[in-house]
Design a protein around this motif. Structure first.
Motif, PDB file in Angstrom:
ATOM      1  N   TRP A  47      -5.240   2.103 -13.287  1.00  5.54           N
ATOM      2  CA  TRP A  47      -3.744   2.035 -13.159  1.00  5.54           C
ATOM      3  C   TRP A  47      -3.068   3.228 -13.589  1.00  5.54           C
ATOM      4  O   TRP A  47      -3.943   4.082 -14.277  1.00  5.54           O
TER       5      TRP A  47
ATOM      6  N   GLN B 247       1.734   0.630 -10.553  1.00  6.84           N
ATOM      7  CA  GLN B 247       1.199   1.374  -9.707  1.00  6.84           C
ATOM      8  C   GLN B 247      -0.296   1.517 -10.019  1.00  6.84           C
ATOM      9  O   GLN B 247      -0.727   1.863 -11.066  1.00  6.84           O
TER      10      GLN B 247
ATOM     11  N   SER C 222      -4.869   1.379  -8.186  1.00  2.80           N
ATOM     12  CA  SER C 222      -5.769   1.646  -7.024  1.00  2.80           C
ATOM     13  C   SER C 222      -6.933   1.077  -7.291  1.00  2.80           C
ATOM     14  O   SER C 222      -7.289   0.811  -8.468  1.00  2.80           O
TER      15      SER C 222
ATOM     16  N   THR D 146       7.845  -2.283 -11.849  1.00  2.00           N
ATOM     17  CA  THR D 146       7.096  -1.814 -10.909  1.00  2.00           C
ATOM     18  C   THR D 146       5.727  -1.167 -11.534  1.00  2.00           C
ATOM     19  O   THR D 146       5.986  -0.387 -12.555  1.00  2.00           O
TER      20      THR D 146
ATOM     21  N   LYS E 158       0.833  -1.165   0.213  1.00  2.00           N
ATOM     22  CA  LYS E 158       0.035  -0.098   0.039  1.00  2.00           C
ATOM     23  C   LYS E 158       0.930   1.365  -0.046  1.00  2.00           C
ATOM     24  O   LYS E 158       1.943   1.204   0.313  1.00  2.00           O
ATOM     25  N   VAL E 159       0.422   2.263  -0.548  1.00  2.00           N
ATOM     26  CA  VAL E 159       0.974   3.550  -0.710  1.00  2.00           C
ATOM     27  C   VAL E 159       0.529   4.441   0.309  1.00  2.00           C
ATOM     28  O   VAL E 159      -0.578   4.833   0.574  1.00  2.00           O
TER      29      VAL E 159
ATOM     30  N   VAL F  54      -4.523   2.392  -2.714  1.00  2.00           N
ATOM     31  CA  VAL F  54      -3.536   2.943  -3.722  1.00  2.00           C
ATOM     32  C   VAL F  54      -2.377   1.718  -3.429  1.00  2.00           C
ATOM     33  O   VAL F  54      -1.939   1.600  -2.204  1.00  2.00           O
ATOM     34  N   PHE F  55      -1.778   1.232  -4.216  1.00  2.00           N
ATOM     35  CA  PHE F  55      -0.746   0.272  -4.342  1.00  2.00           C
ATOM     36  C   PHE F  55       0.141   0.364  -5.407  1.00  2.00           C
ATOM     37  O   PHE F  55       0.134   0.961  -6.326  1.00  2.00           O
ATOM     38  N   THR F  56       1.361  -0.290  -4.984  1.00  2.00           N
ATOM     39  CA  THR F  56       2.647  -0.590  -6.083  1.00  2.00           C
ATOM     40  C   THR F  56       2.804  -1.959  -6.004  1.00  2.00           C
ATOM     41  O   THR F  56       2.475  -2.508  -4.849  1.00  2.00           O
TER      42      THR F  56
END
Length: 108
Positions: free
Chosen positions: A82, A103, A105, A101, A37-38, A44-46
């Motif tokens: 995305w 990213q 949500s 990577t 999670k960010v 929100v994630f990476t």
């Protein structure tokens, strides 16, 4: 006692087989992923896909799969918005230390 030891050994071997069968190959390759999670926001994630150079297409699909599992598990929906995602053109993806990577949500 000998039967218990043999049973435990057989169960451990069977558990090992089951674990490898649960892995999913993408483009014929297996990828290690890590989703985070960010800034404390769970939506929100990476997502880091390791060993991506073995197949960029496979790494992209592994990312799509892991993100979908994450959003369904946390929000009950496979919808993903995305920022950098599996459909990002390959020339716009950066391979760093053999990893990609992504990213996105999960819309809540």
């Amino acid at each position: 006692m000998k039967q218990i030891i043999l049973f435990c050994a057989a169960a451990a071997m069977l558990a090992g087989c089951t674990a490898s069968e649960d892995r999913i190959a993408f483009d014929g390759k297996y990828f290690s992923t890590k989703i985070s999670k960010v800034d404390g926001q769970r939506d929100v994630f990476t997502l880091l896909v390791k060993n991506a150079s073995q197949s960029i297409d496979g790494a992209r699909e592994a990312a799509r799969y892991e993100a979908t599992v994450y959003c369904v598990s946390n929000y009950g929906s496979s919808d993903i918005e995305w920022v950098v995602g599996p459909d990002t053109p390959p020339e716009n993806l950066r391979l760093v230390e053999n990893s990609l990577t992504f990213q996105g949500s999960c819309p809540s």
